[in-house]
Design an enzyme around this catalytic site. Structure first.
Site, PDB file in Angstrom:
ATOM      1  N   GLU A   8      44.145  33.497  51.176  1.00  0.00           N
ATOM      2  CA  GLU A   8      45.475  34.175  51.158  1.00  0.00           C
ATOM      3  C   GLU A   8      45.678  34.517  52.804  1.00  0.00           C
ATOM      4  OE1 GLU A   8      45.760  37.660  48.379  1.00  0.00           O
ATOM      5  OE2 GLU A   8      45.588  36.198  46.712  1.00  0.00           O
TER       6      GLU A   8
ATOM      7  N   GLU B 250      42.633  31.768  41.865  1.00  0.00           N
ATOM      8  CA  GLU B 250      42.567  33.076  41.499  1.00  0.00           C
ATOM      9  C   GLU B 250      43.710  33.098  40.435  1.00  0.00           C
ATOM     10  OE1 GLU B 250      42.747  36.219  44.088  1.00  0.00           O
ATOM     11  OE2 GLU B 250      41.416  35.284  45.732  1.00  0.00           O
TER      12      GLU B 250
END
Ligand code: AHR
Length: 522
Positions: free
Chosen positions: A188, A327
């Site tokens: 991220e 994820e």
């Protein structure tokens, strides 16, 4: 649509029996890579400490500190790959803290500044991986780390013991190098991993990837940080700038190796009961409005994967770069009486989300070649919950169990012509499903009835299979939010299913309300 048309044309008169749904067992498609059944473990809450690691001195039965009950449960569902150590934690993790005899605690600044004891480090993770029979997917630290640190870690793990990094590893108890087949570069990076713009990330990725080599096993596949949910611009920029050796070269003389610089681009997408963060979203004790909005959100995965794949196709028409959904899963409110650390209860609703999502991954098997549910134990949409010495498997675990037959099987065209399930102004297909044929020639069909109150009869015209034996298992429960507790761990558990039968060339399946059904046709 094309598959339905093909089915309709082949069916001719026989079609009168079916409801428009069709399974074409004559045309196996792409392989459903077993890695889409991957899982994610982060140093967060009780995911690692207590969930996996209890230490060799613990009264909880363990092998070199790793819980035996958790290992046995994970072996049963054939976990193919585990992503570690994060998540946000990966960009906060300095691997040297977690090797050698003197482990010093550090601060987990990603998760409530918890004390990270570092007793579970590289050797313990690799031991865990070997105990469950999975492959490691290690995330190197780009956010607060350096190229040198990441390179050093890869060498420590994979170099022969005759080199300095390999000798250090050997002194710490492991002379054989480990194979590291997958490495993630940052996490991220648009958020907790450095708040970078896509251009900046792409440039840093290009530099990092050049030094991430594996000296053991068949080599490492490098996975770049991909977009958050529907950030299509991120995908476009990273694919444009990071895929090729010389993306802007026009000279016919300059040599550009044909192999891409990256093997995978990640995607993170969580299923909340609504399309935005905030609001009241309990993990249990919810109503039908929350049920259908959760299903709607889970189905968004299809649109996201489809649109990101279309952008990837522009730069990588041969689909050499995988879309890695590393994820995914449900994310609800903190449990008021739970232990914290993103711990949430797992209900029948989560089982349906898992089935719907896996069906989507199968439908995009050409591009989605790995996925990692968040997370494995005690965190978010967990497979396993523990409470001191006690352990239970969740409804989500049971879906992974029912679906393991699809690992490395070839997808079969399945067209479902089903009504919409509607509630409170929202609607979703009443049933979603998937089918595959395995190496032994067995056909498996998995179906999810998203309607929480109505059963559904499906009549599936089957092409290319003679009517024969049909075996089935079903996962359902008395309520939408039924869950397994430590006192009643089998409230949501699969049972034998007798609701499927052949009528001529059609298979009729009576799906109970709010259920996941797995069928094997021989
Ligand atoms: O899975 C929990 C967190 O969600 C991860 O650390 C992060 O990558 C994501 O935002």
């Amino acid at each position: 649509m094309k598959a339905l048309l093909a089915c309709l044309l082949s069916l001719g008169a026989a079609f009168a029996q079916a409801d428009g749904s069709c399974l074409d067992a004559r045309s196996p498609g792409p392989v459903i890579h077993k890695e889409v059944y991957g899982q994610f473990v982060e140093h967060l809450g009780r995911g690692v400490y207590e969930g996996i690691w209890v230490g060799p001195q613990s009264p909880i039965p363990n092998t070199r500190g790793i819980r035996n009950d958790v290992v046995a449960a994970l072996r049963r569902i054939k976990v193919p790959v585990v992503r570690w150590p994060g998540g946000c934690f990966a960009d906060d993790y300095h691997w040297r803290h977690g090797v050698g005899p003197q482990r010093q605690p550090s601060i987990n600044s990603s998760w409530s500044n918890a004390i990270e004891p570092n007793t579970f480090g590289t050797h313990e993770f690799m031991d865990f991986i070997e105990q469950i029979g999975a492959q490691p997917y290690v995330g190197v630290n780009m956010g607060s780390g350096s190229v040198e640190e990441a390179q050093g870690w890869m060498q420590y793990m994979t170099a022969p013991a005759t080199t300095a990094p390999g000798a250090e590893r050997a002194r710490n108890g492991r002379s054989e190098p480990w194979a590291v087949p997958f490495v993630g570069v940052g996490n991220e990076s648009w958020g907790c991993g450095g708040h970078m713009y896509a251009e900046e990330y792409a440039n840093r990725y290009r530099q990092f990837q050049g030094y991430l080599k594996s000296y053991a096993g068949p080599g490492v596949r490098k996975i770049a940080t991909g977009p958050d949910t529907d950030d299509y611009e991120w995908t476009d920029t990273v694919m444009r700038l990071a895929t090729r050796f010389r993306p802007n070269a026009t000279s016919p003389i300059l040599y550009s190796p044909p192999k891409p610089l990256l093997d995978g681009l990640s995607l993170h997408f969580y299923t909340l009961p609504s399309n935005r963060w905030g609001g009241v979203h309990p993990a249990r004790g919810f109503d039908e409005a929350a049920w259908i909005s959760t299903m709607k959100r889970a189905l968004l995965m299809d649109e996201l994967v489809g649109k990101h794949s279309a952008i990837m196709d522009k730069y990588d028409p041969a689909k050499e770069v995988a879309l890695v959904v590393d994820e995914w899963g449900t994310w609800y409110d903190k449990e008021p009486d739970g232990p914290g650390g993103l711990w949430q209860q797992n209900t029948l609703r989560d089982a349906l989300v898992a089935a719907v999502t896996l069906n989507v991954f199968h439908a995009h098997a050409e591009r989605v070649r790995m996925a990692n549910v968040a997370q494995m134990v005690n965190v978010l949409q967990a497979m396993i919950l523990t409470d001191g010495p006690r352990m239970l498997v969740t409804p989500t675990y049971h879906v992974f169990d029912l679906y393991q037959v699809h690992q490395d099987a070839r997808r079969l065209p399945l067209t479902l012509d089903v009504p919409r399930y509607r509630h409170g102004g929202l609607d979703v297909p009443a049933v979603t499903g998937t089918a595959s044929v395995d190496a032994a020639g067995r056909t498996h069909v998995s179906l999810a009835n998203l309607d929480p109150t109505r059963p559904h009869r499906l009549t599936l015209e089957v092409l290319g299979l003679k009517p024969g034996a049909v075996k089935g298992r079903v996962l359902t429960a008395p309520a939408m939010d039924s869950f397994n507790s430590f006192d009643a761990p089998d409230t949501v558990a699969p049972r034998d299913f007798h609701g499927a039968r052949w009528t001529g060339s059609a298979l009729t399946v009576d799906l109970p309300a709010r259920s996941v059904v797995g069928l094997e046709l021989r």
